[in-house]
Design an enzyme around this catalytic site. Structure first.
Site, PDB file in Angstrom:
ATOM      1  N   ASP A  32       0.852  -1.200   0.000  1.00 15.62           N
ATOM      2  CA  ASP A  32       0.000   0.000   0.000  1.00 15.62           C
ATOM      3  C   ASP A  32       0.880   1.240   0.000  1.00 15.62           C
ATOM      4  OD1 ASP A  32      -3.229   0.512   1.112  1.00 15.62           O
ATOM      5  OD2 ASP A  32      -1.811   2.187   0.992  1.00 15.62           O
ATOM      6  N   THR A 124     -15.946  -2.259  -9.927  1.00 18.27           N
ATOM      7  CA  THR A 124     -17.102  -1.577  -9.355  1.00 18.27           C
ATOM      8  C   THR A 124     -18.287  -1.585 -10.319  1.00 18.27           C
ATOM      9  OG1 THR A 124     -17.906   0.626  -8.728  1.00 18.27           O
ATOM     10  CG2 THR A 124     -16.037   0.580 -10.198  1.00 18.27           C
ATOM     11  N   ASP A 125     -19.490  -1.477  -9.765  1.00 20.01           N
ATOM     12  CA  ASP A 125     -20.682  -1.388 -10.622  1.00 20.01           C
ATOM     13  C   ASP A 125     -20.715  -0.076 -11.412  1.00 20.01           C
ATOM     14  OD1 ASP A 125     -21.283   0.358  -8.537  1.00 20.01           O
ATOM     15  OD2 ASP A 125     -23.193  -0.582  -8.003  1.00 20.01           O
ATOM     16  N   SER A 152     -11.760   5.174 -15.307  1.00 20.20           N
ATOM     17  CA  SER A 152     -10.460   4.556 -15.010  1.00 20.20           C
ATOM     18  C   SER A 152     -10.648   3.105 -14.575  1.00 20.20           C
ATOM     19  CB  SER A 152      -9.709   5.365 -13.943  1.00 20.20           C
ATOM     20  OG  SER A 152     -10.328   5.228 -12.671  1.00 20.20           O
ATOM     21  N   LYS A 153     -11.723   2.818 -13.855  1.00 17.78           N
ATOM     22  CA  LYS A 153     -11.970   1.431 -13.423  1.00 17.78           C
ATOM     23  C   LYS A 153     -12.383   0.571 -14.631  1.00 17.78           C
ATOM     24  CE  LYS A 153     -11.882   0.014  -9.702  1.00 17.78           C
ATOM     25  NZ  LYS A 153     -10.777  -0.542  -8.864  1.00 17.78           N
ATOM     26  N   ASN A 179     -20.277  -0.176  -0.814  1.00 15.66           N
ATOM     27  CA  ASN A 179     -19.999  -0.829   0.470  1.00 15.66           C
ATOM     28  C   ASN A 179     -20.190   0.161   1.621  1.00 15.66           C
ATOM     29  OD1 ASN A 179     -17.370  -3.289   0.075  1.00 15.66           O
ATOM     30  ND2 ASN A 179     -18.908  -2.679  -1.421  1.00 15.66           N
ATOM     31  N   PRO A 273     -21.471  17.073 -10.336  1.00 12.26           N
ATOM     32  CA  PRO A 273     -21.525  17.073 -11.812  1.00 12.26           C
ATOM     33  C   PRO A 273     -21.512  15.639 -12.352  1.00 12.26           C
ATOM     34  CG  PRO A 273     -19.863  18.630 -11.011  1.00 12.26           C
ATOM     35  CD  PRO A 273     -20.322  17.837  -9.811  1.00 12.26           C
TER      36      PRO A 273
HETATM   37  P1  NAD Z   1      -9.946   3.393  -0.277  1.00 12.40           P
HETATM   38  O1  NAD Z   1      -9.790   4.699  -0.965  1.00 12.40           O
HETATM   39  O2  NAD Z   1     -10.508   3.356   1.103  1.00 12.40           O
HETATM   40  O3  NAD Z   1      -8.521   2.652  -0.223  1.00 12.40           O
HETATM   41  C1  NAD Z   1      -7.649   2.619  -1.317  1.00 12.40           C
HETATM   42  C2  NAD Z   1      -6.288   2.112  -0.807  1.00 12.40           C
HETATM   43  O4  NAD Z   1      -5.403   2.018  -1.930  1.00 12.40           O
HETATM   44  C3  NAD Z   1      -5.622   3.038   0.203  1.00 12.40           C
HETATM   45  O5  NAD Z   1      -5.083   2.300   1.282  1.00 12.40           O
HETATM   46  C4  NAD Z   1      -4.489   3.701  -0.590  1.00 12.40           C
HETATM   47  O6  NAD Z   1      -3.377   4.081   0.204  1.00 12.40           O
HETATM   48  C5  NAD Z   1      -4.154   2.589  -1.566  1.00 12.40           C
HETATM   49  N1  NAD Z   1      -3.487   3.067  -2.790  1.00 12.40           N
HETATM   50  C6  NAD Z   1      -3.862   4.098  -3.591  1.00 12.40           C
HETATM   51  N2  NAD Z   1      -3.003   4.241  -4.613  1.00 12.40           N
HETATM   52  C7  NAD Z   1      -2.072   3.259  -4.483  1.00 12.40           C
HETATM   53  C8  NAD Z   1      -0.936   2.864  -5.242  1.00 12.40           C
HETATM   54  N3  NAD Z   1      -0.575   3.526  -6.344  1.00 12.40           N
HETATM   55  N4  NAD Z   1      -0.216   1.802  -4.810  1.00 12.40           N
HETATM   56  C9  NAD Z   1      -0.557   1.120  -3.684  1.00 12.40           C
HETATM   57  N5  NAD Z   1      -1.623   1.465  -2.923  1.00 12.40           N
HETATM   58  C10 NAD Z   1      -2.369   2.519  -3.310  1.00 12.40           C
HETATM   59  O7  NAD Z   1     -10.796   2.494  -1.276  1.00 12.40           O
HETATM   60  P2  NAD Z   1     -11.934   1.394  -0.954  1.00 12.40           P
HETATM   61  O8  NAD Z   1     -13.235   2.049  -0.813  1.00 12.40           O
HETATM   62  O9  NAD Z   1     -11.427   0.480   0.086  1.00 12.40           O
HETATM   63  O10 NAD Z   1     -11.944   0.626  -2.373  1.00 12.40           O
HETATM   64  C11 NAD Z   1     -11.034  -0.440  -2.614  1.00 12.40           C
HETATM   65  C12 NAD Z   1     -11.257  -0.962  -4.028  1.00 12.40           C
HETATM   66  O11 NAD Z   1     -12.599  -1.412  -4.164  1.00 12.40           O
HETATM   67  C13 NAD Z   1     -11.056   0.098  -5.118  1.00 12.40           C
HETATM   68  O12 NAD Z   1     -10.415  -0.534  -6.201  1.00 12.40           O
HETATM   69  C14 NAD Z   1     -12.466   0.514  -5.498  1.00 12.40           C
HETATM   70  O13 NAD Z   1     -12.526   0.921  -6.830  1.00 12.40           O
HETATM   71  C15 NAD Z   1     -13.225  -0.779  -5.273  1.00 12.40           C
HETATM   72  N6  NAD Z   1     -14.642  -0.655  -4.912  1.00 12.40           N
HETATM   73  C16 NAD Z   1     -15.024   0.150  -3.868  1.00 12.40           C
HETATM   74  C17 NAD Z   1     -16.380   0.178  -3.500  1.00 12.40           C
HETATM   75  C18 NAD Z   1     -16.843   1.026  -2.340  1.00 12.40           C
HETATM   76  O14 NAD Z   1     -18.048   1.116  -2.118  1.00 12.40           O
HETATM   77  N7  NAD Z   1     -15.967   1.641  -1.563  1.00 12.40           N
HETATM   78  C19 NAD Z   1     -17.322  -0.582  -4.200  1.00 12.40           C
HETATM   79  C20 NAD Z   1     -16.887  -1.387  -5.287  1.00 12.40           C
HETATM   80  C21 NAD Z   1     -15.537  -1.417  -5.612  1.00 12.40           C
HETATM   81  O1  DAU Z   2     -20.919   1.861  -6.515  1.00 15.18           O
HETATM   82  C1  DAU Z   2     -19.639   1.546  -6.056  1.00 15.18           C
HETATM   83  C2  DAU Z   2     -18.885   2.830  -5.770  1.00 15.18           C
HETATM   84  O2  DAU Z   2     -19.456   3.387  -4.599  1.00 15.18           O
HETATM   85  C3  DAU Z   2     -17.387   2.618  -5.596  1.00 15.18           C
HETATM   86  O3  DAU Z   2     -16.851   2.161  -6.818  1.00 15.18           O
HETATM   87  C4  DAU Z   2     -16.698   3.921  -5.171  1.00 15.18           C
HETATM   88  O4  DAU Z   2     -15.337   3.671  -4.897  1.00 15.18           O
HETATM   89  C5  DAU Z   2     -17.374   4.438  -3.923  1.00 15.18           C
HETATM   90  O5  DAU Z   2     -16.808   5.687  -3.563  1.00 15.18           O
HETATM   91  C6  DAU Z   2     -18.880   4.597  -4.150  1.00 15.18           C
HETATM   92  O6  DAU Z   2     -19.159   5.666  -5.089  1.00 15.18           O
HETATM   93  P1  DAU Z   2     -20.398   6.662  -4.862  1.00 15.18           P
HETATM   94  O7  DAU Z   2     -20.151   7.903  -5.613  1.00 15.18           O
HETATM   95  O8  DAU Z   2     -21.685   5.971  -5.049  1.00 15.18           O
HETATM   96  O9  DAU Z   2     -20.220   6.904  -3.262  1.00 15.18           O
HETATM   97  P2  DAU Z   2     -20.302   8.202  -2.336  1.00 15.18           P
HETATM   98  O10 DAU Z   2     -20.238   7.713  -0.921  1.00 15.18           O
HETATM   99  O11 DAU Z   2     -19.337   9.250  -2.746  1.00 15.18           O
HETATM  100  O12 DAU Z   2     -21.753   8.731  -2.620  1.00 15.18           O
HETATM  101  C7  DAU Z   2     -22.894   7.920  -2.433  1.00 15.18           C
HETATM  102  C8  DAU Z   2     -24.099   8.733  -2.859  1.00 15.18           C
HETATM  103  O13 DAU Z   2     -24.284   9.799  -1.908  1.00 15.18           O
HETATM  104  C9  DAU Z   2     -23.939   9.389  -4.212  1.00 15.18           C
HETATM  105  O14 DAU Z   2     -25.212   9.412  -4.869  1.00 15.18           O
HETATM  106  C10 DAU Z   2     -23.507  10.817  -3.877  1.00 15.18           C
HETATM  107  C11 DAU Z   2     -24.216  11.077  -2.566  1.00 15.18           C
HETATM  108  N1  DAU Z   2     -23.497  11.980  -1.621  1.00 15.18           N
HETATM  109  C12 DAU Z   2     -22.202  11.710  -1.312  1.00 15.18           C
HETATM  110  C13 DAU Z   2     -21.505  12.514  -0.458  1.00 15.18           C
HETATM  111  C14 DAU Z   2     -20.051  12.224  -0.120  1.00 15.18           C
HETATM  112  C15 DAU Z   2     -24.152  13.071  -1.063  1.00 15.18           C
HETATM  113  O15 DAU Z   2     -25.347  13.301  -1.326  1.00 15.18           O
HETATM  114  N2  DAU Z   2     -23.458  13.872  -0.199  1.00 15.18           N
HETATM  115  C16 DAU Z   2     -22.153  13.656   0.110  1.00 15.18           C
HETATM  116  O16 DAU Z   2     -21.547  14.453   0.897  1.00 15.18           O
END
Ligand code: NAD
Ligand code: DAU
Length: 341
Positions: A32, A124-125, A152-153, A179, A273
């Site tokens: 990481d 991701t979805d 990018s994903k 999640n 946006p």
């Molecule tokens: P996060 O932002 O909490 O964590 C990302 C981690 O990657 C961090 O620890 C960061 O230090 C590390 N990182 C970033 N750039 C790096 C690099 N160049 N080399 C090594 N480490 C690096 O993200 P998350 O929410 O835990 O998501 C993890 C993965 O799951 C991502 O690939 C995201 O696209 C995917 N994902 C997230 C969600 C969600 O709801 N959070 C849903 C579906 C998929």
């Molecule tokens: O669907 C999977 C994705 O879910 C992952 O791939 C991403 O890594 C993860 O960040 C997440 O993306 P979203 O854009 O859906 O998550 P976020 O928590 O940023 O926002 C969830 C919803 O809430 C979205 O419709 C935007 C809204 N939102 C978010 C924030 C941060 C608000 O209304 N206010 C806020 O302050």
């Protein structure tokens, strides 16, 4: 099995490292970069585990990745490492391409050269774009990413596909919905709203608040990833989701009720946006082929999450103040507990 987990200091990665060390006999190497989202406090207490090693570095560093793969005789790679926040991708799209696309390609090339037996790309979805009022995303749905993050994903998924098809790397792709759970960085909707509510600050809801997300407890994502890693068919993509759709405003109201805070804290702010209106996952394939199903219902998961953020206030306060960044130095810096390791 010797598993390289990248991004293991982030939200889902840390939950997955904890899950692997708790539930399996696998050796886990966590690579990481510790960007703003990486927090070793998420893995505090595991430093001495003989089945665990932390490596500070970039998935885009080809020499480092090759060295770790060889040194640790890595058999499987799970790539969580990414820039993950949509809002940040609007301000810094290039960083998302560098980390999520070029970083993934570097890992794929190294894994291919090292003849790694499994390479799981955590996608991701959002690669499918946005839905109207009805319908769900299936694995065959066209890719139609809308934000720089989603693009990018999606690009990384296609590079994974190419490494599988052309070089024979056993690549698996998972695409999960939103999640929630412990250790989620308080920039994302649920932890941001909980932290703001606990501090009596306004809760910023984008646009009309009627955007819909499909929420899954993080541990259910971990069990799905593990099932795909061990039993999925190489070359295949698996959607992951719990069939749990909620408009944002309803989530925010629910959190306020659980926290016993007034709805007057809700503040509608200008929309994000390009904001995707609705996501919904069809997870029939992973249920059918691998027998996976979520173990947590939403009421239970969200209330456990609220309790976690209430009980671990210092964790998110240290993030919001920036103090969490001192942890690495204390543990791994020169003169630190593990300095020089
Ligand atoms: P996060 O932002 O909490 O964590 C990302 C981690 O990657 C961090 O620890 C960061 O230090 C590390 N990182 C970033 N750039 C790096 C690099 N160049 N080399 C090594 N480490 C690096 O993200 P998350 O929410 O835990 O998501 C993890 C993965 O799951 C991502 O690939 C995201 O696209 C995917 N994902 C997230 C969600 C969600 O709801 N959070 C849903 C579906 C998929
Ligand atoms: O669907 C999977 C994705 O879910 C992952 O791939 C991403 O890594 C993860 O960040 C997440 O993306 P979203 O854009 O859906 O998550 P976020 O928590 O940023 O926002 C969830 C919803 O809430 C979205 O419709 C935007 C809204 N939102 C978010 C924030 C941060 C608000 O209304 N206010 C806020 O302050």
């Amino acid at each position: 099995m010797n598993i390289l987990v990248t991004g293991g200091a982030g939200f889902i990665g840390a939950n997955h490292v904890r899950w692997l060390l708790g539930r399996t006999e696998d050796r886990v190497i966590n690579l990481d970069l510790l960007t703003y989202a990486g927090n070793l406090e998420n893995l505090a207490g595991f430093e001495d585990n003989p089945r665990y090693r932390f490596v500070h570095g970039d998935i885009g560093d080809a020499a480092l990745v090759a060295r770790v793969l060889a040194e640790e005789r890595i058999e499987a790679v799970i790539n969580f490492a990414a820039e993950s926040h949509v809002d940040r991708s609007l301000d810094a799209p290039r960083l998302f391409i560098e980390t999520n696309v070029l970083g993934t390609q570097t890992l794929l090339a190294a894994a291919s050269a090292a003849r790694v037996a499994r390479f799981l790309q955590v996608s991701t979805d959002e690669v499918y774009g946005s839905l109207g009022a009805t319908g769900t995303f299936a694995e065959e749905s066209p890719l139609a990413p809308n934000s720089p993050y989603a693009a990018s994903k999606a690009a990384a998924d296609l590079v994974c596909r190419a490494y599988g098809h052309t070089f024979g790397l056993p690549v698996l792709i998972t695409r999960c919905s939103n999640n929630y759970g412990p250790f989620q960085f308080p920039e994302k909707l649920i932890p941001l709203m909980i932290a703001n509510a606990l501090e009596g600050k306004p809760l910023p809801v984008y646009g009309d608040g009627l955007h819909v997300r499909d929420w899954l407890f993080v541990e259910d994502h971990c069990t799905a990833i593990d099932a795909v890693l061990r039993r999925g068919r190489p070359g295949q993509t698996y959607n992951i989701g719990g069939g749990n759709e909620w408009p944002n405003i309803e989530i925010v109201r629910l959190l306020l009720r659980l926290l016993d805070r007034p709805e007057s804290l809700i503040t509608f702010v200008p929309d994000r946006p390009g904001h995707d209106r609705r996501y919904a996952i069809d997870a029939a394939k992973i249920r059918r082929e691998l027998g996976w199903a979520p173990a947590h219902d939403f009421a239970q998961g969200v209330s456990a999450t609220v309790d976690w953020y209430r009980d671990n206030r210092s964790w998110w306060e240290r993030i919001r103040s920036g103090a969490y960044r001192a942890y690495y130095e204390r543990m791994y810096g020169a003169g630190g507990r593990y300095g020089g390791r």
